[in-house]
Design a protein around this motif. Structure first.
Motif, short mmCIF file in Angstrom:
data_model
loop_
_atom_site.label_atom_id
_atom_site.label_comp_id
_atom_site.label_asym_id
_atom_site.label_seq_id
_atom_site.Cartn_x
_atom_site.Cartn_y
_atom_site.Cartn_z
N MET A 135 -5.05 30.99 -43.26
CA MET A 135 -6.26 30.69 -42.50
C MET A 135 -6.18 31.48 -41.20
N ALA A 157 -11.68 28.99 -36.79
CA ALA A 157 -11.07 28.32 -37.94
C ALA A 157 -9.75 27.67 -37.56
N GLY A 211 -18.33 29.82 -47.22
CA GLY A 211 -17.98 29.60 -45.82
C GLY A 211 -19.21 29.55 -44.93
N ARG A 235 -20.72 26.42 -42.69
CA ARG A 235 -21.08 26.53 -41.27
C ARG A 235 -22.47 25.93 -41.02
N GLU A 267 -9.86 27.03 -51.23
CA GLU A 267 -9.81 27.40 -49.82
C GLU A 267 -9.11 28.74 -49.67
N ALA A 324 -12.49 30.27 -44.69
CA ALA A 324 -12.32 29.60 -43.40
C ALA A 324 -12.91 30.42 -42.26
N LYS A 325 -12.71 31.74 -42.30
CA LYS A 325 -13.25 32.60 -41.24
C LYS A 325 -14.76 32.56 -41.25
N SER A 366 -16.19 29.41 -39.80
CA SER A 366 -16.07 29.32 -38.34
C SER A 366 -15.70 27.91 -37.87
N GLY A 367 -14.77 27.28 -38.57
CA GLY A 367 -14.31 25.94 -38.21
C GLY A 367 -14.88 24.83 -39.07
N ASP A 386 -12.96 22.48 -41.75
CA ASP A 386 -12.24 21.28 -41.33
C ASP A 386 -13.19 20.21 -40.79
#
Length: 226
Positions: free
Chosen positions: A1, A6, A94, A98, A118, A123-124, A127-128, A131
């Motif tokens: 990750m 992320a 992803g 977002r 995943e 994950a990139k 942008s967070g 999670d």
């Protein structure tokens, strides 16, 4: 990750199991207040660890995938549920995550064997949001949609040939929004399981949108103030 947002979100997620936290000296300065301090490494090491041409921004984590939830786990969460029918590009997923986080979606549901696991790229792009928005993996998508219907979700398939999506018509109802793969669209059985088929309003010259853009527009229509 990898990537600043992320990594920041993963560090803030108590459910995320983290094995290694690596950062360049420059990037580490942005994590001075983090609960866990990074191991300082050179950029070349991150280049070798991350995917080819990854924009890692000088920081990465080695983590365990998050625990996958089930439909009963997300029923009480507010917001629409997004359902992906064979969308396979991790960057598209992803980007959809977002938008799901931005517009308060309850969860993202995918068919397990037709969706990527995943990854750093996912994950990139999220942008967070990886999670923030729970991901549900179901073996049979049609049965999963029926399970959502049993929980009083109104299942709306997004397709260019549908009636215009109007957020006002869903006032007081929980919505599960289903999006198909680019090109192929919704599969026949998925389409037949939906309660209705709708499309986003596009007054311009384009007939369709990238699936992640379509998800963002549709989510906004569903949650915008009436």
């Amino acid at each position: 990750m990898y990537g600043y947002h992320a990594v920041q979100a993963a560090l803030a997620n108590p459910e995320r199991v983290i094995h290694d936290f690596l950062a360049t000296r420059e990037a580490a300065a942005s994590f001075e207040n983090a609960s866990r301090k990074p191991q300082i490494v050179d950029r070349e090491r991150l280049d070798r660890l991350c995917e080819r041409d990854a924009v890692h921004q000088g920081v990465c984590l080695r983590v365990e995938p998050l625990e996958t939830l089930a439909i009963p786990d997300i029923v009480e969460r507010k917001g629409p549920v997004l359902v992906l029918d064979q969308v396979t590009d991790p960057r598209n997923i992803g980007a959809i995550l977002r938008s799901a986080a931005a517009f308060g979606a309850a969860a993202l549901l995918v068919q397990d064997r037709n969706a990527p696991q995943e990854s750093g790229a996912m994950a990139k792009a999220a942008s967070g949001a990886l999670d923030v928005v729970p991901i549900l993996r179901e073996v049979n998508l049609s049965r999963a949609l029926q399970a959502l219907q049993a929980e009083d979700f109104w299942v709306v398939g997004l397709d260019a040939g549908g009636t215009r999506l109007d957020g006002k018509s869903f006032a007081g109802r929980r919505v599960a929004l289903v999006l198909g793969a680019e090109g192929a669209g919704l599969r026949r059985l998925t389409r037949e399981t939906c309660d209705e088929i709708a499309s986003v309003y596009m007054p311009g010259d384009m007939e369709s949108l990238n699936v992640s853009n379509a998800a963002a527009v549709a989510l906004y229509e569903l949650v915008r103030p009436i």
